[in-house]
Design a protein around this motif. Sequence first.
Motif, PDB file in Angstrom:
ATOM      1  N   ILE A   7      38.756  36.629  50.990  1.00  0.00           N
ATOM      2  CA  ILE A   7      39.563  35.868  50.043  1.00  0.00           C
ATOM      3  C   ILE A   7      41.031  35.920  50.442  1.00  0.00           C
ATOM      4  O   ILE A   7      41.731  34.919  50.381  1.00  0.00           O
ATOM      5  N   ILE A  18      39.309  30.352  47.448  1.00  0.00           N
ATOM      6  CA  ILE A  18      38.139  30.383  46.561  1.00  0.00           C
ATOM      7  C   ILE A  18      37.493  29.002  46.507  1.00  0.00           C
ATOM      8  O   ILE A  18      36.263  28.880  46.578  1.00  0.00           O
ATOM      9  N   ASP A  70      33.784  33.588  41.063  1.00  0.00           N
ATOM     10  CA  ASP A  70      34.895  33.651  40.109  1.00  0.00           C
ATOM     11  C   ASP A  70      35.193  35.097  39.708  1.00  0.00           C
ATOM     12  O   ASP A  70      36.363  35.474  39.538  1.00  0.00           O
ATOM     13  N   GLN A  73      37.231  36.744  42.327  1.00  0.00           N
ATOM     14  CA  GLN A  73      38.632  36.325  42.245  1.00  0.00           C
ATOM     15  C   GLN A  73      39.342  37.058  41.108  1.00  0.00           C
ATOM     16  O   GLN A  73      40.442  37.575  41.287  1.00  0.00           O
TER      17      GLN A  73
END
Length: 107
Positions: A7, A18, A70, A73
Amino acid sequence: MKKVFNIDIQNKTRERQIDSIKNDIRKYIKREKGKKLPDGFNSWFFNCKFGKTQEDAKEIFFADIIKSVDLAQSENYASFYLEIVATAILKEKKSLNDDESLDKSEN
């Protein structure tokens, strides 16, 4: 697909990376679903694992893949491991008669 996704990449924002990862996952799934099924099978099933590292990876549902990205992240993971393996399966089709008999028995 068995891959470690990074990431934190220099010269890219986390949000942009992402989005790129999600796009790669969706393209892979679409490509796998488009492959010809072997004789005797009528559907694809996806075995999925997700974790910070390959050793920590735990099985997840196919529908939770994007939610897991998600989560990575939001938890500020620098990278994560995702495994998606397509397997041909034979799904039995539901007949309308079975559905109607279930509805009648419930009343």
